[in-house]
Design an enzyme around this catalytic site. Structure first.
Site, PDB file in Angstrom:
ATOM      1  N   ARG A 162       1.176   8.726  11.919  1.00 49.48           N
ATOM      2  CA  ARG A 162       0.843   9.936  12.678  1.00 49.48           C
ATOM      3  C   ARG A 162       1.246   9.672  14.122  1.00 49.48           C
ATOM      4  O   ARG A 162       0.627   8.852  14.801  1.00 49.48           O
ATOM      5  CB  ARG A 162      -0.657  10.202  12.555  1.00 49.48           C
ATOM      6  CG  ARG A 162      -1.135  11.471  13.216  1.00 49.48           C
ATOM      7  CD  ARG A 162      -2.627  11.649  12.981  1.00 49.48           C
ATOM      8  NE  ARG A 162      -2.892  12.086  11.618  1.00 49.48           N
ATOM      9  CZ  ARG A 162      -3.025  13.358  11.250  1.00 49.48           C
ATOM     10  NH1 ARG A 162      -2.944  14.322  12.153  1.00 49.48           N
ATOM     11  NH2 ARG A 162      -3.254  13.668   9.993  1.00 49.48           N
ATOM     12  N   MET A 198      -4.704   9.550   6.037  1.00 53.92           N
ATOM     13  CA  MET A 198      -4.586  10.827   6.763  1.00 53.92           C
ATOM     14  C   MET A 198      -3.175  11.052   7.321  1.00 53.92           C
ATOM     15  O   MET A 198      -3.013  11.773   8.296  1.00 53.92           O
ATOM     16  CB  MET A 198      -5.590  10.936   7.925  1.00 53.92           C
ATOM     17  CG  MET A 198      -7.014  10.593   7.621  1.00 53.92           C
ATOM     18  SD  MET A 198      -7.812  11.790   6.559  1.00 53.92           S
ATOM     19  CE  MET A 198      -7.828  13.228   7.595  1.00 53.92           C
ATOM     20  N   CYS A 199      -2.170  10.440   6.712  1.00 55.29           N
ATOM     21  CA  CYS A 199      -0.803  10.645   7.209  1.00 55.29           C
ATOM     22  C   CYS A 199       0.097  11.280   6.170  1.00 55.29           C
ATOM     23  O   CYS A 199       1.327  11.250   6.312  1.00 55.29           O
ATOM     24  CB  CYS A 199      -0.191   9.331   7.665  1.00 55.29           C
ATOM     25  SG  CYS A 199      -0.959   8.677   9.126  1.00 55.29           S
ATOM     26  N   GLY A 200      -0.473  11.789   5.084  1.00 56.86           N
ATOM     27  CA  GLY A 200       0.340  12.537   4.136  1.00 56.86           C
ATOM     28  C   GLY A 200       0.868  11.742   2.956  1.00 56.86           C
ATOM     29  O   GLY A 200       1.825  12.164   2.307  1.00 56.86           O
ATOM     30  N   LYS A 201       0.233  10.617   2.636  1.00 61.11           N
ATOM     31  CA  LYS A 201       0.746   9.808   1.517  1.00 61.11           C
ATOM     32  C   LYS A 201       0.607  10.540   0.183  1.00 61.11           C
ATOM     33  O   LYS A 201       1.578  10.692  -0.551  1.00 61.11           O
ATOM     34  CB  LYS A 201      -0.006   8.475   1.494  1.00 61.11           C
ATOM     35  CG  LYS A 201       0.456   7.536   0.402  1.00 61.11           C
ATOM     36  CD  LYS A 201       0.234   6.085   0.813  1.00 61.11           C
ATOM     37  CE  LYS A 201      -0.364   5.217  -0.231  1.00 61.11           C
ATOM     38  NZ  LYS A 201      -1.694   4.776  -0.049  1.00 61.11           N
ATOM     39  N   THR A 202      -0.622  10.992  -0.111  1.00 60.72           N
ATOM     40  CA  THR A 202      -0.817  11.647  -1.404  1.00 60.72           C
ATOM     41  C   THR A 202      -0.031  12.951  -1.469  1.00 60.72           C
ATOM     42  O   THR A 202       0.587  13.261  -2.489  1.00 60.72           O
ATOM     43  CB  THR A 202      -2.309  11.870  -1.689  1.00 60.72           C
ATOM     44  OG1 THR A 202      -2.954  10.607  -1.589  1.00 60.72           O
ATOM     45  CG2 THR A 202      -2.546  12.420  -3.080  1.00 60.72           C
ATOM     46  N   SER A 203       0.003  13.700  -0.361  1.00 54.30           N
ATOM     47  CA  SER A 203       0.720  14.976  -0.437  1.00 54.30           C
ATOM     48  C   SER A 203       2.225  14.749  -0.594  1.00 54.30           C
ATOM     49  O   SER A 203       2.916  15.559  -1.213  1.00 54.30           O
ATOM     50  CB  SER A 203       0.402  15.869   0.756  1.00 54.30           C
ATOM     51  OG  SER A 203       0.835  15.269   1.940  1.00 54.30           O
ATOM     52  N   HIS A 226       0.880  -1.180   0.000  1.00 60.20           N
ATOM     53  CA  HIS A 226       0.000   0.000   0.000  1.00 60.20           C
ATOM     54  C   HIS A 226       0.912   1.224   0.000  1.00 60.20           C
ATOM     55  O   HIS A 226       1.080   1.886   1.018  1.00 60.20           O
ATOM     56  CB  HIS A 226      -0.878  -0.061   1.256  1.00 60.20           C
ATOM     57  CG  HIS A 226      -1.996   0.925   1.279  1.00 60.20           C
ATOM     58  ND1 HIS A 226      -2.596   1.336   2.446  1.00 60.20           N
ATOM     59  CD2 HIS A 226      -2.641   1.581   0.290  1.00 60.20           C
ATOM     60  CE1 HIS A 226      -3.554   2.198   2.169  1.00 60.20           C
ATOM     61  NE2 HIS A 226      -3.602   2.366   0.870  1.00 60.20           N
ATOM     62  N   ASN A 245     -15.019  11.660   2.971  1.00 60.58           N
ATOM     63  CA  ASN A 245     -14.336  10.703   2.095  1.00 60.58           C
ATOM     64  C   ASN A 245     -14.661  10.988   0.620  1.00 60.58           C
ATOM     65  O   ASN A 245     -14.478  10.126  -0.242  1.00 60.58           O
ATOM     66  CB  ASN A 245     -14.772   9.280   2.484  1.00 60.58           C
ATOM     67  CG  ASN A 245     -13.874   8.205   1.891  1.00 60.58           C
ATOM     68  OD1 ASN A 245     -12.696   8.449   1.618  1.00 60.58           O
ATOM     69  ND2 ASN A 245     -14.417   7.012   1.671  1.00 60.58           N
TER      70      ASN A 245
HETATM   71  C1  SPV Z   1      -7.734   3.900   1.007  1.00 57.88           C
HETATM   72  O1  SPV Z   1      -8.677   3.988   1.795  1.00 57.88           O
HETATM   73  O2  SPV Z   1      -6.600   3.537   1.347  1.00 57.88           O
HETATM   74  C2  SPV Z   1      -7.947   4.261  -0.414  1.00 57.88           C
HETATM   75  C3  SPV Z   1      -9.294   4.407  -0.907  1.00 57.88           C
HETATM   76  O3  SPV Z   1      -7.000   4.384  -1.140  1.00 57.88           O
HETATM   77  S1  SPV Z   1     -10.162   2.917  -1.070  1.00 57.88           S
HETATM   78  O4  SPV Z   1     -10.299   2.627  -2.487  1.00 57.88           O
HETATM   79  O5  SPV Z   1     -11.456   3.088  -0.447  1.00 57.88           O
HETATM   80  O6  SPV Z   1      -9.382   1.855  -0.440  1.00 57.88           O
HETATM   81 MN    MN Z   2      -5.162   3.482  -0.222  1.00 52.82          MN
END
Ligand code: SPV
Ligand code: MN
Length: 631
Positions: free
Chosen positions: A427, A280-285, A257, A394
């Site tokens: 986090r 919520m730990c900054g992966k995408t950013s 992941h 979400n």
């Molecule tokens: C996650 O929740 O880690 C996502 C979105 O990337 S989901 O497709 O809902 O898993």
């Molecule tokens: Mn994911």
């Protein structure tokens, strides 16, 4: 799966001549059987078979609007989709692995008896598509024509799901043709089930109480019924990930992941990193960091190729959380979301002035509009008396990575990118330093990956600040026992000639008064420092938990990258070794590995014991809080 009638007869009777030929060209009896069986059970009103052609992709995109699953917005290429009010997230309770009775049940996984599960799901599936069009689509996880490729067949009666997957994945019809009849592929059957009207007369799944996501590891088939939310319905995302984790565990490669990005060093050098962060730990950013280049933001496949780790993005698009995206912190995502391009917004608000709005979007807070709850106005309450925000927390956007200016040129490279570093980030308000390198692969996998935790935030239900154990940030998606998964990671490293360095980052460290010790942009510095480390261009201080940066190297980077001075005082605060917090973490981890995980590899305990010993020795000499100048 059973087939009542002869496979070819079913296909011939149910498909038009052109679509029948599309399937026949593949010459693959197991594809025929899977499709024929699914058609017999689900009984769709009509069927469309897509190849990789632009014409077939356009048909799918237009069907999503025609079938009232998406509505076109004012900006060219933009559409909006709603999921039902109670269908806004992954349904963990009803997502189950179907396991034969003689396979030892795995306590951490949500499992059920395979025969019972198949019986139940076939009942739910019976005639479920009677009013719907079935889309038969072919994709490829990972680049095509590559050692990483996994071809997939997706059957869905949702044009939104098919359209989303066209944005998120590589087309795979040609890949099936190329691989011929011997291909091992993943199979997905999805139905949104009976529908009801939501805002803008868009249609959403009605029978949420019959929402089921069943995973049959034996046949590599996923069944997803009575849901539209992407995490439940997009077969190729987290559902395929579970199949892939099971498959790779038998073949000594890894499915993680993880983001995958190029970090740009001196003299135009690019070093590639993967990174695992719980949500919520900054992966995408991190993946979208200005100045760096992105290959992926969610799922990476890692293989040992000639003794080195190479990785690809399983996907080729982003299904990202939209909340809080703004022009100053996320300029690249902001640009992508505010210019014409093919993209789907889900579960946000469209104001009365026809402007899209999501929570935290800069600008005027809207008065009224339409969102996932229907007609919305400022202050609207749900049935529990709770205020409904403009967008769901979400709420998401879906687009192809290639619309981004910072997409890395290796995105579709069949050989992947050579990985130089692996990052684990959670986090953590009080224990680990902002960036640290592990001593070696085993130490990194165990103390940084397997011991990854993240504190809950106000964004989730329940108490804030509770640490949740999430090894490699993969706990929700494991299809094998946790101990075996950790062992696979350890074994993977043993066979490498050149291992990537393993790092931890912590963007959330606070001081005793609860104030953040770092700013959002500081992560740019940690990335650049790790890039220098994997190229052996900076030295470190060796502390009981790993290697940390030297002050002067960081100060140089702050000046170069952020054009500011970095004070020795800030450095001392951020990189203070917090002995007691680290010891408590070890006790917490030992407890989890002893009691919750039944197959913990014994080396995990050895590595934790050694770390504990080093911490206690340091404590005896220097005390509870040790600033880096002691080293
Ligand atoms: C996650 O929740 O880690 C996502 C979105 O990337 S989901 O497709 O809902 O898993
Ligand atoms: Mn994911």
């Amino acid at each position: 799966m059973f087939v009542k009638n002869n496979t070819l007869v079913v296909l011939k009777n149910r498909l038009n001549q052109k679509d029948y030929q599309k399937i026949m060209r593949l010459g693959n009896p197991s594809i025929n059987a899977f499709i024929a069986t699914s058609i017999e059970i689900c009984n769709p009103k009509n069927i469309f078979v897509a190849t990789d052609s632009l014409e077939d992709i356009r048909y799918t995109r237009e069907a999503a609007v025609r079938n009232h699953e998406e509505k076109a917005l004012t900006m060219k290429g933009h559409t909006i989709h709603f999921d039902g009010y109670h269908d806004q997230a992954r349904d963990k309770i009803n997502t189950k692995f179907l396991l034969a009775r003689d396979i030892n049940l795995v306590p951490e996984l949500n499992t059920m008896d395979r025969n019972e599960g198949l019986k139940e799901i076939h009942q739910i599936m019976t005639n479920i598509m009677a009013d719907h069009e079935l889309f038969i689509k072919f994709y490829c996880l990972g680049p095509t024509n590559s050692p990483f490729s996994i071809p997939c067949v997706q059957l869905t009666d949702s044009a939104y799901v098919a359209h989303s997957e066209d944005l998120l994945y590589r087309q795979g019809y040609q890949e099936f043709l190329r691989k011929g009849s011997s291909v091992h592929f993943f199979k997905f059957v999805h139905s949104q089930g009976e529908l009801e009207q939501a805002g803008f007369q868009l249609l959403v799944s009605k029978n949420i109480e019959k929402r089921r996501v069943y995973i049959d590891l034996q046949e590599e088939i996923i069944y997803s019924m009575n849901t539209q939310y992407g995490g439940n319905s997009l077969g190729l995302k987290k559902l395929a990930m579970r199949l892939a984790i099971n498959r790779c565990s038998q073949e000594n490669w890894l499915v993680e992941h993880m983001l995958l990005m190029g970090v740009h060093g001196p003299h135009e050098r690019i070093s590639y990193f993967t990174g695992a962060f719980p949500s919520m730990c900054g992966k995408t950013s991190t993946a979208m960091m200005n100045g760096e280049t992105i290959i992926g933001d969610d799922i990476a496949y890692l293989r040992n190729i000639d003794g080195k780790v190479r990785a690809v993005n399983a996907e080729s698009g982003i299904f990202g959380i939209i909340e809080g995206i703004n022009d100053s912190n996320d300029p690249l995502q902001w640009d992508a979301l505010t210019h014409p391009a093919e993209l789907i917004f889900s579960n946000i608000l469209v104001t009365e002035e026809n402007i899209v709005y999501w929570n935290g979007k800069p600008g005027i807070y809207p008065e009224a509009g339409v969102n996932y709850s229907g007609k919305w106005f400022k202050g609207a309450l749900d049935t529990n008396g709770k205020e409904i925000p403009p967008s769901h927390k979400n709420a998401r956007f879906t687009f192809r990575l290639n619309i981004l200016p910072n997409v890395d040129p290796l995105l579709h490279d069949p050989h992947g990118a050579e990985v130089h570093g692996i990052i684990y980030g959670g986090r953590d308000s009080d224990t680990s330093v902002p960036v640290e390198e592990s001593f070696d692969w085993v130490h990194g996998i165990i103390t940084k990956g397997a011991c990854l935790e993240s504190e809950t935030t106000a964004a989730t239900l329940g108490k804030e600040g509770v640490r949740v154990f999430n090894p490699m940030s993969n706990i929700d998606f494991l299809s094998i026992p946790i101990g075996r998964y950790i062992q696979n990671n350890l074994d993977f490293g043993k066979k490498l000639q050149r291992s990537p360095r393993i790092f931890s980052v912590n963007y959330f460290l606070k001081d005793k008064n609860g104030s953040w010790l770092n700013e959002k942009n500081d992560k740019a510095i940690w990335l650049k420092w790790m890039e220098l480390r994997v190229n052996n261009e900076v030295d470190t201080l060796r502390i009981p938990t790993g290697h940390i940066p030297i002050y002067t190297d960081l100060n140089k980077l702050y000046t170069q990258v952020l054009h500011k001075h970095y004070s020795q005082k800030d450095y001392n605060k951020q990189f203070t070794i917090r002995i007691n917090e680290n010891l408590t973490k070890i006790t917490r981890m030992r407890n989890i590995f002893c009691t919750r995980i039944l197959d913990t590899p014994s080396i995990v305990f050895n590595v934790l014991d050694e770390q504990e010993k080093r911490l206690i020795e340091a404590q005896q000499i220097f005390g509870e809080y040790i600033t880096p100048d002691h080293y």
